[in-house]
Design an enzyme around this catalytic site. Structure first.
Site, PDB file in Angstrom:
ATOM      1  N   LYS A   1       0.830  -1.200   0.000  1.00 44.66           N
ATOM      2  CA  LYS A   1       0.000   0.000   0.000  1.00 44.66           C
ATOM      3  C   LYS A   1       0.871   1.259   0.000  1.00 44.66           C
ATOM      4  O   LYS A   1       0.660   2.164  -0.799  1.00 44.66           O
ATOM      5  CB  LYS A   1      -0.891  -0.038   1.251  1.00 44.66           C
ATOM      6  CG  LYS A   1      -2.045   0.911   1.200  1.00 44.66           C
ATOM      7  CD  LYS A   1      -2.972   0.713   2.404  1.00 44.66           C
ATOM      8  CE  LYS A   1      -3.843  -0.514   2.260  1.00 44.66           C
ATOM      9  NZ  LYS A   1      -4.631  -0.815   3.471  1.00 44.66           N
TER      10      LYS A   1
ATOM     11  N   ARG B   1      -3.179   2.696   8.669  1.00 45.00           N
ATOM     12  CA  ARG B   1      -3.526   1.443   7.987  1.00 45.00           C
ATOM     13  C   ARG B   1      -2.326   0.528   7.894  1.00 45.00           C
ATOM     14  O   ARG B   1      -1.199   0.985   7.720  1.00 45.00           O
ATOM     15  CB  ARG B   1      -3.985   1.714   6.555  1.00 45.00           C
ATOM     16  CG  ARG B   1      -5.291   2.440   6.415  1.00 45.00           C
ATOM     17  CD  ARG B   1      -5.743   2.366   4.952  1.00 45.00           C
ATOM     18  NE  ARG B   1      -7.023   3.006   4.763  1.00 45.00           N
ATOM     19  CZ  ARG B   1      -7.164   4.288   4.505  1.00 45.00           C
ATOM     20  NH1 ARG B   1      -6.107   5.056   4.396  1.00 45.00           N
ATOM     21  NH2 ARG B   1      -8.365   4.801   4.346  1.00 45.00           N
TER      22      ARG B   1
ATOM     23  N   GLY C   1      -7.993  -7.130   4.331  1.00 39.60           N
ATOM     24  CA  GLY C   1      -8.840  -7.126   5.522  1.00 39.60           C
ATOM     25  C   GLY C   1      -8.323  -7.940   6.694  1.00 39.60           C
ATOM     26  O   GLY C   1      -9.010  -8.068   7.699  1.00 39.60           O
TER      27      GLY C   1
ATOM     28  N   MET D   1      -5.629  -7.417   8.594  1.00 43.56           N
ATOM     29  CA  MET D   1      -5.015  -6.659   9.690  1.00 43.56           C
ATOM     30  C   MET D   1      -5.849  -5.438  10.030  1.00 43.56           C
ATOM     31  O   MET D   1      -6.888  -5.208   9.435  1.00 43.56           O
ATOM     32  CB  MET D   1      -3.585  -6.306   9.316  1.00 43.56           C
ATOM     33  CG  MET D   1      -2.673  -7.515   9.419  1.00 43.56           C
ATOM     34  SD  MET D   1      -1.026  -7.131   8.909  1.00 43.56           S
ATOM     35  CE  MET D   1      -1.249  -6.855   7.196  1.00 43.56           C
TER      36      MET D   1
ATOM     37  N   ARG E   1      -3.620  -1.579  -6.437  1.00 37.95           N
ATOM     38  CA  ARG E   1      -2.794  -2.790  -6.371  1.00 37.95           C
ATOM     39  C   ARG E   1      -3.265  -3.726  -7.466  1.00 37.95           C
ATOM     40  O   ARG E   1      -4.377  -3.581  -7.981  1.00 37.95           O
ATOM     41  CB  ARG E   1      -2.926  -3.468  -5.004  1.00 37.95           C
ATOM     42  CG  ARG E   1      -4.351  -3.844  -4.684  1.00 37.95           C
ATOM     43  CD  ARG E   1      -4.476  -4.430  -3.288  1.00 37.95           C
ATOM     44  NE  ARG E   1      -5.874  -4.532  -2.906  1.00 37.95           N
ATOM     45  CZ  ARG E   1      -6.294  -4.748  -1.675  1.00 37.95           C
ATOM     46  NH1 ARG E   1      -5.435  -4.872  -0.689  1.00 37.95           N
ATOM     47  NH2 ARG E   1      -7.571  -4.849  -1.412  1.00 37.95           N
TER      48      ARG E   1
ATOM     49  N   HIS F   1     -15.316  -8.388   1.852  1.00 36.67           N
ATOM     50  CA  HIS F   1     -14.192  -9.275   2.188  1.00 36.67           C
ATOM     51  C   HIS F   1     -14.485 -10.720   1.839  1.00 36.67           C
ATOM     52  O   HIS F   1     -13.627 -11.448   1.360  1.00 36.67           O
ATOM     53  CB  HIS F   1     -13.855  -9.163   3.670  1.00 36.67           C
ATOM     54  CG  HIS F   1     -13.124  -7.902   3.985  1.00 36.67           C
ATOM     55  ND1 HIS F   1     -13.288  -7.223   5.162  1.00 36.67           N
ATOM     56  CD2 HIS F   1     -12.234  -7.209   3.259  1.00 36.67           C
ATOM     57  CE1 HIS F   1     -12.522  -6.147   5.140  1.00 36.67           C
ATOM     58  NE2 HIS F   1     -11.873  -6.119   4.002  1.00 36.67           N
TER      59      HIS F   1
ATOM     60  N   ARG G   1       4.885 -49.620 -12.954  1.00 34.52           N
ATOM     61  CA  ARG G   1       5.655 -50.043 -11.790  1.00 34.52           C
ATOM     62  C   ARG G   1       5.182 -51.415 -11.334  1.00 34.52           C
ATOM     63  O   ARG G   1       3.980 -51.648 -11.185  1.00 34.52           O
ATOM     64  CB  ARG G   1       5.471 -49.038 -10.659  1.00 34.52           C
ATOM     65  CG  ARG G   1       6.239 -49.452  -9.430  1.00 34.52           C
ATOM     66  CD  ARG G   1       6.082 -48.460  -8.326  1.00 34.52           C
ATOM     67  NE  ARG G   1       4.772 -48.523  -7.715  1.00 34.52           N
ATOM     68  CZ  ARG G   1       4.359 -47.660  -6.791  1.00 34.52           C
ATOM     69  NH1 ARG G   1       5.127 -46.659  -6.428  1.00 34.52           N
ATOM     70  NH2 ARG G   1       3.168 -47.787  -6.264  1.00 34.52           N
TER      71      ARG G   1
ATOM     72  N   SER H   1      13.110 -42.921 -11.404  1.00 37.69           N
ATOM     73  CA  SER H   1      11.961 -42.079 -11.092  1.00 37.69           C
ATOM     74  C   SER H   1      11.956 -41.878  -9.578  1.00 37.69           C
ATOM     75  O   SER H   1      11.915 -42.851  -8.825  1.00 37.69           O
ATOM     76  CB  SER H   1      10.674 -42.750 -11.553  1.00 37.69           C
ATOM     77  OG  SER H   1       9.582 -41.927 -11.218  1.00 37.69           O
TER      78      SER H   1
ATOM     79  N   GLY I   1      10.635 -41.338  -6.136  1.00 34.81           N
ATOM     80  CA  GLY I   1       9.383 -41.475  -5.396  1.00 34.81           C
ATOM     81  C   GLY I   1       9.507 -40.611  -4.152  1.00 34.81           C
ATOM     82  O   GLY I   1       9.912 -41.073  -3.091  1.00 34.81           O
TER      83      GLY I   1
ATOM     84  N   ASN J   1       7.378 -39.407  -2.227  1.00 35.78           N
ATOM     85  CA  ASN J   1       6.520 -39.699  -1.073  1.00 35.78           C
ATOM     86  C   ASN J   1       7.288 -40.559  -0.078  1.00 35.78           C
ATOM     87  O   ASN J   1       7.395 -40.232   1.107  1.00 35.78           O
ATOM     88  CB  ASN J   1       5.252 -40.447  -1.493  1.00 35.78           C
ATOM     89  CG  ASN J   1       4.450 -39.690  -2.529  1.00 35.78           C
ATOM     90  OD1 ASN J   1       4.508 -38.467  -2.588  1.00 35.78           O
ATOM     91  ND2 ASN J   1       3.702 -40.412  -3.352  1.00 35.78           N
TER      92      ASN J   1
ATOM     93  N   CYS K   1       7.820 -38.939  -9.497  1.00 36.72           N
ATOM     94  CA  CYS K   1       6.419 -39.356  -9.577  1.00 36.72           C
ATOM     95  C   CYS K   1       5.718 -39.298  -8.225  1.00 36.72           C
ATOM     96  O   CYS K   1       4.594 -39.736  -8.078  1.00 36.72           O
ATOM     97  CB  CYS K   1       6.303 -40.753 -10.192  1.00 36.72           C
ATOM     98  SG  CYS K   1       7.097 -42.024  -9.210  1.00 36.72           S
TER      99      CYS K   1
ATOM    100  N   TYR L   1      11.555 -34.952 -16.343  1.00 41.65           N
ATOM    101  CA  TYR L   1      10.099 -34.749 -16.324  1.00 41.65           C
ATOM    102  C   TYR L   1       9.557 -34.854 -14.887  1.00 41.65           C
ATOM    103  O   TYR L   1      10.243 -35.340 -13.996  1.00 41.65           O
ATOM    104  CB  TYR L   1       9.383 -35.783 -17.206  1.00 41.65           C
ATOM    105  CG  TYR L   1       9.488 -37.204 -16.695  1.00 41.65           C
ATOM    106  CD1 TYR L   1       8.552 -37.707 -15.791  1.00 41.65           C
ATOM    107  CD2 TYR L   1      10.530 -38.043 -17.095  1.00 41.65           C
ATOM    108  CE1 TYR L   1       8.660 -38.998 -15.303  1.00 41.65           C
ATOM    109  CE2 TYR L   1      10.641 -39.333 -16.611  1.00 41.65           C
ATOM    110  CZ  TYR L   1       9.701 -39.803 -15.707  1.00 41.65           C
ATOM    111  OH  TYR L   1       9.818 -41.067 -15.205  1.00 41.65           O
TER     112      TYR L   1
HETATM  113  C1  PEP Z   1       6.463 -42.454  -3.929  1.00 38.81           C
HETATM  114  O1  PEP Z   1       6.836 -43.112  -2.969  1.00 38.81           O
HETATM  115  O2  PEP Z   1       6.728 -41.261  -4.090  1.00 38.81           O
HETATM  116  C2  PEP Z   1       5.663 -43.095  -4.967  1.00 38.81           C
HETATM  117  C3  PEP Z   1       5.332 -42.439  -6.057  1.00 38.81           C
HETATM  118  O3  PEP Z   1       5.191 -44.339  -4.716  1.00 38.81           O
HETATM  119  P1  PEP Z   1       3.916 -44.625  -3.771  1.00 38.81           P
HETATM  120  O4  PEP Z   1       3.300 -43.324  -3.440  1.00 38.81           O
HETATM  121  O5  PEP Z   1       3.059 -45.525  -4.549  1.00 38.81           O
HETATM  122  O6  PEP Z   1       4.589 -45.283  -2.613  1.00 38.81           O
HETATM  123 MG    MG Z   2       6.703 -45.261  -3.050  1.00 36.83          MG
END
Ligand code: PEP
Ligand code: MG
Length: 879
Positions: A23, A93, A102, A104, A336, A451, A613, A768, A770, A772, A836, A856
């Site tokens: 602002k 302000r 809105g 603060m 803004r 708001h 997989r 790849s 993983g 997770n 992935c 990728y």
């Molecule tokens: C992962 O572990 O990132 C993965 C893609 O395999 P999953 O989630 O099936 O364990």
């Molecule tokens: Mg996995």
């Protein structure tokens, strides 16, 4: 001039956002460009941060610097704070670096007091002066002194009743004088006689209250929801008050330079005659359409339109502006970049490229990838044939279906369990936690720029605002519409694109992707380096993914196919088999079913790569539950069932006990299963190769087959699994008498795999990541149950910046990925690499994967467009 912590209006410009807040920098820039703005000075974000770091104590020089800046302001305006003849009134302000509408606090009309009220009225408008005074006491009392709003509201309601006044504006000057006296008495009582009437002290305390409001709960929730860092602090703008409530030639309003819902280039704004700014945004009075201002205040209107166009050209983006007209003179209070829906963002970007205002690359940088989610969400099926039961303003597009909740706290809790719609008289920023969890918001009051509407649009939540005909009874938790009353168990459907409200749950249709979307996503494709694939394990998802631009499948999880009801018995048979023959027989039953699944996916993805997989899930997911199996045996024994049957179930129980693991996530998963039962990878390989050949036979084209071994920790595991896959695949291909190329790679999802990636790469055609499991095992947090426990608390307490399962942990897990890529490529410089895990669809993580140089990312089908944008933005950001 400026000092360490305080900048005069003339000393700022648009580049000083970090120091002066959005602002402060915006107003200074307008002043620099010759746009009429009220005079002001800004206390910097640094002052706020230092105050926070000192536990609330101001840096030594801050107050003297504010006093000096005030003196300069007084000299420039010819007015004085507390001066009985020529009082200066101030607006205080907040101004964060990134806009937090809105969230603060603000204090207006500071400087009016018993001593100055007469001076303020000197222009001839006594009622206005006393009205400003009562507004000030209430706002200052609530914001700075923390007095409960109802203290003032009750008194206001009472005097209106006593005087037979319908609206606030029906109160006379004498009434307002009486109200001020009452407000002062109530404030003093609430504070035990501590009410400060010295305007300088009030200024100091008001600045401090704005600093404090950076840390109020709703601001914290908003920052979390929008990933705004907590340590930025807010600037404080101290501005000369201009009065939109000085009678019929004064007004206040807000506008967008284009329609923020659709992006169409048209006038879009609201105003109120004889009102202060807060009246418009707080949604207390329903404002008028800006076009009507041309009749009421023609000169100011013409000047406003010119300024609006100039600002849009200057900032090269759609602007959201606030203005006040005092006795026909226009002032701009803020400009803004306007918040907008995803559809509007795309249209504005597209149009601005066409209008020659911005380049394609600039257009891409403008789009918030996560916002695209909105476009990809369902709308009400136009063929529903039902009549709406109510209509409000179409404040934020999209359809929402849910059971009703009448307060935000309940919505915040119930929203986790079932879809809910938040129904409120009007929403305030305090409701933000409930808005986040609700499917949509319905309000009885408020306009398009209230708001509720602004916040909902930013989040992509459908919102219908200002539905006057609904009658909410918060105590009863009901809403009456027409002659029907709906309670917490009833369902409503909102259409945020038309403002219509329907009883019950209406059918929804999938989202429509329009030309703007197609254009811009193509520009993204021209710019990005990362490939974008999808995670899909059935034909429908694969088709959707391809439609949304996926360049192949980065992860086809085969376990879902195993868990289907018609297959589980055969899968169990296979696992519990005691001889190789029994196992082979069971697998023989599964093979054709697997082949059929793969054929569907390969048909949808013909011509593109598909990574399949091999089986991954923990063993226990296929087996009967230990407790249930024990109970089953007991039950059979108690009911005196036949002895053979009891024996058979007991036998299964023993096997389940034998295979039971304390920690299945770290147990017989991934390739470990294939190492124990090589017949499984063998069968799956056959199914994959046969499917690929069959699809080519049918369609003349098949996929690039990539077979992936999961959860590898040791190079030796991959070496052995690969040998099985290659032997089987080659045998199938030879038997078919045809040719087929395929590759074999692995997931890198354990820290040991990342650290020994050079050894593993010897046996891999691709990696790849993983992320997770790499997050689960790299940080050591269970991905299945940490969310609701300490992890949630860690995120709230900011021990970690974001949930690492949502956005990759850059410093830890991110480094494991980087190491894996580097070590892998040290052995094979052309090694193909992708990711992935869920992070493949998260824009921040995508930026990191781009930096690391992966080939990728792969994500769920609906996130494919988001990933395409994010990948392009990563390139532009790193340019
Ligand atoms: C992962 O572990 O990132 C993965 C893609 O395999 P999953 O989630 O099936 O364990
Ligand atoms: Mg996995």
């Amino acid at each position: 001039m400026h000092t360490e912590y305080v900048y005069d209006l003339a000393d700022g410009d648009a580049t000083m956002r970090n120091l002066l807040g959005g602002k402060g920098a915006g107003v200074a820039e307008m002043a620099r460009l010759g746009v009429p703005v009220p005079d002001a000075f800004t206390v910097t974000t640094t002052a706020c941060v230092e105050t926070m770091n000192r536990g609330g104590e101001w840096p030594e020089n801050l107050w003297p610097e504010v006093e000096q800046a005030l003196q300069r302001l007084e000299e420039r305006t010819g007015l004085g704070l507390g001066d009985p003849e020529k009082p200066l009134l101030l607006a205080i302000r907040s101004g964060a670096v990134q806009s937090m509408p809105g969230m603060m606090d603000t204090v207006l009309n500071l400087g009016v007091s018993d001593d100055t009220v007469a001076g303020l009225a000197a222009g001839g408008d006594e009622r206005f002066a006393w009205d400003s005074y009562r507004r000030f006491i209430q706002m200052y009392g609530e914001v700075v002194e923390g007095i409960e709003p109802h203290v003032y509201e009750d008194a206001l309601t009472k005097i209106k009743a006593d005087k037979n006044a319908k609206e606030d504006t029906d109160l006379t000057t004498e009434d307002l004088k009486e109200l001020v006296a009452t407000f002062k008495k109530l404030s003093n009582e609430a504070l035990g006689g501590e009410w400060t009437s010295d305007p300088k002290q009030q200024l100091k305390r008001a600045i401090n209250a704005v600093f404090d409001s950076w840390q109020n709960p709703r601001a914290e929730v908003y920052r979390k929801a929008n990933n705004i860092p907590a340590d930025l602090g807010t600037a404080v703008n101290v501005m000369q008050m201009v009065f939109g409530n000085r009678g019929e030639t004064s007004a206040t309003g807000v506008l967008f330079t284009r329609n923020p819902s659709t992006g169409v280039k048209e006038l879009y704004g609201e105003f109120l005659v004889n009102a202060q700014g807060e009246d418009v945004v707080a949604g207390i009075r329903t404002p008028r359409n800006l076009e009507e201002m041309e009749q009421v205040l023609p000169e100011a209107y013409a000047q406003l339109i010119d300024t609006m166009n100039a600002m849009e050209r200057h900032y090269k983006d759609m602007q959201d502006m606030e203005f006040t007209i005092e006795n026909e003179k226009l002032y701009l209070l803020q400009t803004r970049n306007g918040k907008r829906t995803a559809a509007a963002a795309l249209k504005v970007a597209n149009d601005m490229v066409e209008e020659g205002i911005i380049t394609k690359e600039e257009a891409l940088q403008r789009i918030e990838p996560a916002q695209l989610d909105q476009l990809l969400h369902p709308a009400i099926d136009p063929a529903h044939g039902q009549s709406p039961i109510a209509k409000g303003l179409p404040a934020s597009p999209g359809a929402a279906v849910g059971k009703l909740c009448f307060d935000a706290d309940t919505a915040a809790v119930r929203g986790d369990e079932e879809p809910v719609v938040l129904v409120r008289f009007e929403t305030t920023p305090d409701d933000i936690a409930g808005v986040i969890k609700a499917q949509g918001v319905l309000t009885a009051h408020g306009g398009m720029t209230s708001h509720a509407a602004v916040v909902a649009r930013g989040m992509g939540k459908p919102c219908v605002a200002g539905a006057h005909e609904i009658r909410i009874n918060p105590a009863e938790k009901t809403v009456t519409i027409g002659d029907k009353t709906y309670g917490e168990d009833d369902v409503l459907t909102l259409d945020g694109s038309t403002g219509e409200v329907y009883a019950g749950s209406l059918p929804l249709v999938p989202p429509q992707i329009n030309d703007d979307f197609q254009h811009i996503v193509q520009w993204a494709d021209e710019v990005r380096r990362l490939g974008v694939r999808a995670n899909a394990d059935n034909k429908v998802d694969a088709e959707k993914a391809r439609e949304l631009g996926a360049q192949g499948i980065g992860l086809c999880r085969t376990e879902h196919m195993f868990m289907a009801e018609d297959r589980l018995p055969a899968v169990r048979e296979m696992i519990l088999a005691e001889t190789d023959e029994q196992r082979a027989a069971a697998l023989e039953k599964i093979l054709p079913m697997q082949q059929q699944d793969f054929e569907g996916i390969f048909e949808a993805m013909a011509g593109l790569p598909v990574t399949v997989r091999l089986l991954d899930p923990p063993l226990h997911e296929f087996l009967p539950d230990l407790v249930e199996q024990s109970l089953k045996v007991q039950r059979l024994e108690l009911t005196g069932a036949n002895a053979d049957e009891i024996e058979a179930e007991k036998h299964i129980l023993e096997q389940v006990k034998g295979l039971h693991e304390q920690n299945p996530m770290l147990g017989t998963r991934g390739c470990r299963l294939g190492m124990l039962y090589p017949a499984i990878p063998e069968m799956q390989t056959r199914a994959i190769i046969r499917a690929a050949l069959a699809v080519r036979e049918r369609q003349g084209e098949t996929v690039d087959v990539e077979i992936m071994i999961p959860l590898v920790a040791y190079a030796e595991e991959l070496k052995r699994q690969r040998a099985i896959v290659v032997a089987t695949a080659d045998e199938e291909i030879a038997d078919s008498g045809q040719d087929l190329d395929y590759t074999v790679g692995t997931m890198i999802e354990l820290p040991r795999a990342a650290v020994t990636a050079n050894q593993i790469a010897e046996h891999a055609d691709f990696f790849s990541f993983g992320t997770n499991d790499l997050t689960q095992t790299g940080i050591g947090i269970s991905r299945d149950d940490a969310e609701g426990g300490f992890l949630g608390q860690y995120v709230i307490d900011e021990v970690m910046p974001r949930n690492p399962f949502e956005s990759v942990d850059r410093d830890g897990v991110g480094e494991l990925v980087r190491m894996g890529v580097e070590k892998g490529r040290s052995v094979k410089d052309k090694l193909k690499t992708g990711v992935c895990g869920e992070h493949g669809g998260d824009p921040e993580s995508i930026e990191l994967f781009h930096e690391i140089g992966l080939d990728y990312v792969s994500c769920s089908p609906f996130r494919v467009p988001i990933a395409r944008f994010a990948a392009a933005q990563a390139v532009l950001k790193n340019k």
